[in-house]
Write a protein that holds these residues in place. Sequence first.
Motif, PDB file in Angstrom:
ATOM      1  N   GLU A 154       5.472  11.432   3.451  1.00 47.99           N
ATOM      2  CA  GLU A 154       5.283  10.503   2.339  1.00 47.99           C
ATOM      3  C   GLU A 154       5.203   9.069   2.853  1.00 47.99           C
ATOM      4  N   ASN A 155       4.204   8.379   2.366  1.00 45.54           N
ATOM      5  CA  ASN A 155       3.999   6.964   2.662  1.00 45.54           C
ATOM      6  C   ASN A 155       4.362   6.156   1.422  1.00 45.54           C
ATOM      7  N   THR A 156       5.354   5.268   1.552  1.00 45.04           N
ATOM      8  CA  THR A 156       5.883   4.510   0.424  1.00 45.04           C
ATOM      9  C   THR A 156       5.502   3.045   0.553  1.00 45.04           C
ATOM     10  N   ASN A 157       4.937   2.493  -0.524  1.00 43.09           N
ATOM     11  CA  ASN A 157       4.594   1.071  -0.584  1.00 43.09           C
ATOM     12  C   ASN A 157       5.128   0.510  -1.892  1.00 43.09           C
ATOM     13  N   MET A 158       6.141  -0.342  -1.792  1.00 42.86           N
ATOM     14  CA  MET A 158       6.779  -0.932  -2.966  1.00 42.86           C
ATOM     15  C   MET A 158       6.735  -2.450  -2.846  1.00 42.86           C
ATOM     16  N   LYS A 159       6.417  -3.114  -3.939  1.00 47.61           N
ATOM     17  CA  LYS A 159       6.333  -4.563  -3.928  1.00 47.61           C
ATOM     18  C   LYS A 159       6.791  -5.107  -5.267  1.00 47.61           C
ATOM     19  N   GLY A 160       7.724  -6.056  -5.222  1.00 48.98           N
ATOM     20  CA  GLY A 160       8.217  -6.667  -6.440  1.00 48.98           C
ATOM     21  C   GLY A 160       8.271  -8.173  -6.305  1.00 48.98           C
ATOM     22  N   ARG A 161       8.109  -8.832  -7.430  1.00 49.11           N
ATOM     23  CA  ARG A 161       8.160 -10.291  -7.406  1.00 49.11           C
ATOM     24  C   ARG A 161       8.669 -10.816  -8.740  1.00 49.11           C
TER      25      ARG A 161
END
Length: 800
Positions: free
Chosen positions: A502-509
Amino acid sequence: MQKIVLSALFILLTCSGYAQSIPVTIRLNDPSETPVIAANVRVMNVPDSSVVQYAIADTVGAVTFKLIPGNAYELLASSIGYKPLRKSLVISASDKALFFTLSEDNQLLDEVRIVGSRPLMRQEDDKVIVDPEPLISTSTSTLEVLEKTPGLFVDPDGNVYLSSTTPATIYINGREQRMSTADIASMLKSLPPDAIAHIEILRTPSAKYDASGSGGVVNVVLKKGIKIGLTGSVNASVNQGRYGNQVLGVNLNNQNGKSHSYVNLNYSKRNSYEKVETERLLANNSRVVQKAFTTHPADVAYAGFGFGYEFTPKWEVNYDSRINYNLDRSYSVNESAITRMNATTPSSENSNYLQNGTHTFSMNQGVTSRYKINEAGSEITTDFSFGYTENKGTQAYQTSFRLPQATELEGGGDWTNRRYFWAGQVDARYKLPMQITLETGLKATFQDFNSGTNYFIQVGDKQERDAFRSTTFRYRDNINAAYLQGSRSLGSFVLKVGARLENTNMKGRQMIPADTSFAINRTDLFPYLYLSRKVGAIAGYELRSYLVMRRSITRPTYEYLNPFARFVDQYLYETGNPALQPQFTTNFEVNISVQERPIIAIGRNYTQDIFTNVLYQDPANPTVAYRSYDNLGKNSETYFRLMGAIPPGKKYFFVVGMQYNYNDYRGEYENSPLEFQRGSLSLFTFHQLKLGTLSTVSLNGFYRMKGQLQFYELSNFGNLNLNVNRQFLNKKLVASLSVSDLFFTNQYRFTLNQGSVSARGARINDTRRVGLSLRYNFGIRKKEEKSGMPDFDTIERSTR
């Protein structure tokens, strides 16, 4: 563990060992070559009649048995609307699939009562299948069905727990519901229990499933028009505690040749209360004492519909849709006082009034297809889905201070959250020589969450912006996955091994009030190993042992990451933690089942970077605390589960079980070492007694001793539910009288000691209720079902 799994996978693919028994698939069709779904099938070993295997045909009319070449067997298959099929079998080593046609028998439907029963719980490979029918009549929602399922525990916030103290991941029709706990609980409350076909419990899911189920997976599978002709039901129910609930629903299922469709409509009007009392010690030798009383009225509307079509005997397509609208309000009164130790009068005293109003609209659309490559069971399935949730709310609060002087503080605000979710996956299963089954697949998910809040403080006649609670937050994630797993029968052994990448990409702002951007990009491997072996027989029933090893991940949801400060009262607020990291768990479990019924299990979970709900003192104001989430270290959890049942009978059946969990936390809290150990014991049971042919009495419940929720230590508490069913109008009308939480014991006291925080209190909910429900069934249906093994003797007597 990775080396063990890779070695096992290599052995699986290269060895060509000899197997004494071989899997044989039996497929049942009607004269038009349409699969006969949910048929009861029995295979008896003629030389030894005590060895009997039972199964229920799946959605393609297939069942699989392990048979010995050269042995003589007797096959008996039956289903509503068809004449029973009896065949003598002697299979050869080359027989992989056998095909039989059931003849229609319309007269049989009207004149003969057929008992086609299923066990309440049964083990199927690495999952437990729960038949919800005995629990539906006592429930007004899917969440209540889960609450009454033996071995599951649902906390007051809607989290569902299996073996671990980490909540389970909720699936609907095999799709993960990546929403907040509150949104999932709201959805399960609105989902009518009549819509459930069965529930799958996966404590250690295979590599085919998302690796995000550290606490296991609960998959709610909904009915999809599998009946013959047009069938359905109308149901209505009321129950009353201190406040009342009313529910009205309609369910329609239709199958006509190669097409099928269904419609579920449900409306409920609910109300309940929650009473929480807390006492928290402060650093200045004072304590805050609070008594809060909250009511939760809500109106919930649900609509589910779908259709499917079989273009060819090998290819079918299905469309499903669920729409939910929830109008939820809450009104809270909180009496608070600050008192210094040994003082007789408080130094501060006030009343806080809080009012919330929330409108939630959610929509889920999905399209699935299945293509059968061959009759041995090889197939390709696809699943594409889209989900949208909109949450709009308002909040108003007012605090009236009486001490040290009479003043008032008031304010409020509004918020809007929008969530978009897309998912697509392709799965392939191949049946290869040497009894090897390979499974592989690809999956991608995309999520976009936006949150905006606008709060104000009332100052005299003017409203001033509350900069602390006014926020704008955006969160996105993309998870890509691929898996490969294989299984093979080796004599009395069944080996399944695989791995998921699994490749996880999380981004929050957070843009307002300040930039708190974060990003997570990582790729992880999650191995899986499953070994099953026949170890003997008890009273003619097969005794089989299972060994499972699995690695999983728990990702923080947007609810845990969102830094928006949610006002609770003037002494407490809630906020997310944008710096929260995923946690990883490695699970080992050994269990034993009798005739596909789990009876005993022991396991251990190792969790790193564990995140949990924490309580901190506000550094700027010692009288104020805030709840958040943080990575605290690691945890070792050992559990033991035992379940038993009397042999299924015609009148009385019961399941009883227990589970013991021991947790050992090691980490750091407030820059100081943290050590926490606690063991808890849970007991659960389900009983059903048939009073003649028309009435049934059921009893179910649980009792938990020294319970634990995160770092909260709970007192003993439990729940016992009683239900009486009576059938009328040729068994088409079912009336149920129920009492939930019979002795009003589903309440507990709690203590919390974390670093500088020391608190205790009690929590009581509106759980004791008396209810009446009516369900009218129309169309062609099974006339009777019971919890236990299929009563083939009754079938045989009825057809002679």
